[in-house]
Structures are given as C-alpha cells and as structure tokens.
Design a protein around this motif. Sequence first.
Motif, PDB file in Angstrom:
ATOM      1  N   ASN A  19       0.868  -1.174   0.000  1.00 20.73           N
ATOM      2  CA  ASN A  19       0.000   0.000   0.000  1.00 20.73           C
ATOM      3  C   ASN A  19       0.906   1.224   0.000  1.00 20.73           C
ATOM      4  O   ASN A  19       2.109   1.107  -0.270  1.00 20.73           O
ATOM      5  N   ASP A  20       0.353   2.404   0.294  1.00 21.97           N
ATOM      6  CA  ASP A  20       1.166   3.616   0.192  1.00 21.97           C
ATOM      7  C   ASP A  20       2.105   3.809   1.374  1.00 21.97           C
ATOM      8  O   ASP A  20       2.895   4.755   1.394  1.00 21.97           O
ATOM      9  N   ARG A  21       2.054   2.912   2.377  1.00 23.05           N
ATOM     10  CA  ARG A  21       2.907   3.043   3.552  1.00 23.05           C
ATOM     11  C   ARG A  21       3.977   1.960   3.654  1.00 23.05           C
ATOM     12  O   ARG A  21       5.028   2.177   4.250  1.00 23.05           O
ATOM     13  N   CYS A  22       3.712   0.799   3.088  1.00 24.10           N
ATOM     14  CA  CYS A  22       4.665  -0.297   3.218  1.00 24.10           C
ATOM     15  C   CYS A  22       4.426  -1.343   2.139  1.00 24.10           C
ATOM     16  O   CYS A  22       3.459  -1.265   1.379  1.00 24.10           O
ATOM     17  N   ALA A  23       5.319  -2.314   2.080  1.00 21.41           N
ATOM     18  CA  ALA A  23       5.209  -3.391   1.099  1.00 21.41           C
ATOM     19  C   ALA A  23       5.878  -4.636   1.665  1.00 21.41           C
ATOM     20  O   ALA A  23       6.814  -4.549   2.469  1.00 21.41           O
ATOM     21  N   ILE A  24       5.385  -5.790   1.253  1.00 23.12           N
ATOM     22  CA  ILE A  24       6.038  -7.059   1.570  1.00 23.12           C
ATOM     23  C   ILE A  24       6.572  -7.613   0.256  1.00 23.12           C
ATOM     24  O   ILE A  24       5.811  -7.841  -0.686  1.00 23.12           O
ATOM     25  N   ILE A  25       7.891  -7.776   0.185  1.00 26.63           N
ATOM     26  CA  ILE A  25       8.506  -8.270  -1.042  1.00 26.63           C
ATOM     27  C   ILE A  25       8.920  -9.729  -0.870  1.00 26.63           C
ATOM     28  O   ILE A  25       8.988 -10.246   0.250  1.00 26.63           O
ATOM     29  N   ASN A  26       9.202 -10.372  -1.988  1.00 29.37           N
ATOM     30  CA  ASN A  26       9.677 -11.754  -1.992  1.00 29.37           C
ATOM     31  C   ASN A  26      11.175 -11.728  -2.276  1.00 29.37           C
ATOM     32  O   ASN A  26      11.601 -11.624  -3.424  1.00 29.37           O
ATOM     33  N   LYS A  27      11.969 -11.787  -1.207  1.00 27.90           N
ATOM     34  CA  LYS A  27      13.426 -11.733  -1.367  1.00 27.90           C
ATOM     35  C   LYS A  27      13.950 -13.079  -1.872  1.00 27.90           C
ATOM     36  O   LYS A  27      13.643 -14.115  -1.296  1.00 27.90           O
ATOM     37  N   PRO A  28      14.754 -13.079  -2.929  1.00 29.85           N
ATOM     38  CA  PRO A  28      15.331 -14.346  -3.389  1.00 29.85           C
ATOM     39  C   PRO A  28      16.477 -14.793  -2.487  1.00 29.85           C
ATOM     40  O   PRO A  28      17.152 -13.965  -1.859  1.00 29.85           O
ATOM     41  N   SER A  29      16.695 -16.088  -2.418  1.00 31.15           N
ATOM     42  CA  SER A  29      17.841 -16.592  -1.662  1.00 31.15           C
ATOM     43  C   SER A  29      19.126 -16.148  -2.354  1.00 31.15           C
ATOM     44  O   SER A  29      19.175 -15.977  -3.572  1.00 31.15           O
ATOM     45  N   GLY A  30      20.165 -15.937  -1.554  1.00 34.69           N
ATOM     46  CA  GLY A  30      21.451 -15.517  -2.097  1.00 34.69           C
ATOM     47  C   GLY A  30      21.636 -14.018  -2.181  1.00 34.69           C
ATOM     48  O   GLY A  30      22.743 -13.549  -2.472  1.00 34.69           O
ATOM     49  N   LEU A  31      20.574 -13.243  -1.921  1.00 33.82           N
ATOM     50  CA  LEU A  31      20.667 -11.784  -1.991  1.00 33.82           C
ATOM     51  C   LEU A  31      20.694 -11.207  -0.577  1.00 33.82           C
ATOM     52  O   LEU A  31      19.710 -11.310   0.154  1.00 33.82           O
ATOM     53  N   PRO A  32      21.806 -10.581  -0.159  1.00 29.32           N
ATOM     54  CA  PRO A  32      21.853  -9.970   1.177  1.00 29.32           C
ATOM     55  C   PRO A  32      20.897  -8.784   1.263  1.00 29.32           C
ATOM     56  O   PRO A  32      20.551  -8.169   0.248  1.00 29.32           O
ATOM     57  N   VAL A  33      20.499  -8.439   2.477  1.00 29.51           N
ATOM     58  CA  VAL A  33      19.641  -7.269   2.640  1.00 29.51           C
ATOM     59  C   VAL A  33      20.469  -5.995   2.788  1.00 29.51           C
ATOM     60  O   VAL A  33      20.039  -4.922   2.356  1.00 29.51           O
ATOM     61  N   HIS A  34      21.660  -6.094   3.406  1.00 31.03           N
ATOM     62  CA  HIS A  34      22.513  -4.927   3.632  1.00 31.03           C
ATOM     63  C   HIS A  34      23.805  -5.036   2.820  1.00 31.03           C
ATOM     64  O   HIS A  34      24.338  -6.136   2.640  1.00 31.03           O
ATOM     65  N   PRO A  35      24.361  -3.906   2.363  1.00 28.20           N
ATOM     66  CA  PRO A  35      25.683  -3.935   1.726  1.00 28.20           C
ATOM     67  C   PRO A  35      26.760  -4.335   2.727  1.00 28.20           C
ATOM     68  O   PRO A  35      26.625  -4.125   3.935  1.00 28.20           O
ATOM     69  N   GLY A  36      27.821  -4.936   2.224  1.00 26.23           N
ATOM     70  CA  GLY A  36      28.947  -5.328   3.064  1.00 26.23           C
ATOM     71  C   GLY A  36      30.242  -5.181   2.297  1.00 26.23           C
ATOM     72  O   GLY A  36      30.243  -4.761   1.127  1.00 26.23           O
TER      73      GLY A  36
END
Length: 244
Positions: A19-36
């Motif tokens: 919606n206009d406030r948030c979203a639920i995404i489908n994260k694929p395996s192997g993809l980090p959430v934060h840069p490192g």
Amino acid sequence: MSLPPLFRPGAALPILWENDRCAIINKPSGLPVHPGPRTTDTVESRFLPQKRGGPWLVHRLDADTAGCLLIARRKTALTQLQEAFAGRQVRKVYWAIVQGRPVQAEGLIDNFLHKESLGQGKGWKMADVPASGMTGTDKGSGALPARTRWKLVAHNPEKDISLLELELLTGRTHQARVHCATLGTPILGDPVYGTVPHPGLSHVPMQLLARQLQVKGPESEKPLEAVAPPEADMARLIATMAPA
C-alpha cells in the motif's frame, strides 16, 4: 492510484503485497539485505531513493533465506511496524527442508541462544542452551530466550529429508536454523549448522523460506499479510515428499 516504484529500474524484486505506507517483497535466496565489504548487490542497494527518505527495511533476513521481507515507504510506518515486531504483534511462519525426520510430529522448542566465537578469524555462530542448563556464564554471554513452534508436514524416506513448518515466536539471530539443528534435523544446505547431506543433494543451497508474514498495519486493524511461494529447488524437493 499508482504507487511510486520501490526499486531502481532493472533491479525490481517481486512485491507480494503493498500500500502507500509499506510493502512485503519476496526476497530471493542468495541476496543480502545490507551492503557489506564483499557485497554490492543487496536489497537496500536496489531501493529507489524517495524525496522524503526511504524506503527502509523493517526487519532482516539472512542472505541465504528466501521469502517475505517487510519494507516501509514512510518513516512513520517504519516506527510503527518496528514497534509491532518488538511487541510480538507479528506472526512469522517459515518452511524448512531438513535432513532426517524428527522423532515427534510436532512440538515447541523453548531455550536460549547466544553468540559463540569459532576462534580468531573464524567468525561466529549461535549456540543454544536449555533453560534448565543456564549458568551465570551463559547469562553473562547475552543469551536470550528463543521459542519456536514446529510441525512435520511431509517426508521423503529415500532421500531422508522432511518439510517442517516453523512458527517463530521470538526473533533471534539464526533462530530457525539453530532450532532445526536442535531437533537433530539440520536445514538442508546450511553451511554453518548443517551436516553432510544425501549424496544427490550436496549441490542444493540452504532450504529456508520465510513463508508467511502477518503484522498489524500501521493505521488499520486489518493485518498486513503475504505468503511467499517456494523457490524452484524447494518446490522440486517438496514434490518428492509424501504428507507426514
């Protein structure tokens, strides 16, 4: 009304609910959430910056875990949703394909987890401690209560693998992974808590899916809810199993 894109052109991830406030995404395996230091392609690096700031991650998933990940479009939503996580107003259901079969059909794991060093330069892992075995040293190590309700869904006796459904009642680091190992059935492909799998499955990546996420919305009593489909490897393995 069309919503502004969450991701940069050419870097979009599947959106399960929004919606206009948030979203639920489908994260694929192997993809980090934060840069490192060694990662440039991450969920955060794919975000398209907004004029008023954001988007923001409400919580995180391990890089090798696929499935439901909640994103806030507005700072007020971020604060309210993080409070919902802290107040345990969130239902988190995972699917895991594990090695072996639990002795029981269902149960509740209720213990403590703390971070344990593997030695200089070797990193760390989470270790579990039964509540009855807590010592002063364990308490001093920052051990926190961890509770997981689980049930056996399906099994393949030939490959000796099972599908477990896990409801995480707390949100500790590596909780699902450690608790599957606690049952004597580590997650297939887990490089830290796993063991050597069936010879035909040694190439399979870690089989853990954040299957369902349900959380009270920031402005509505109707819960935000999404269900993530299993990735190809998991779907293929589930198809070989019979209901338990």
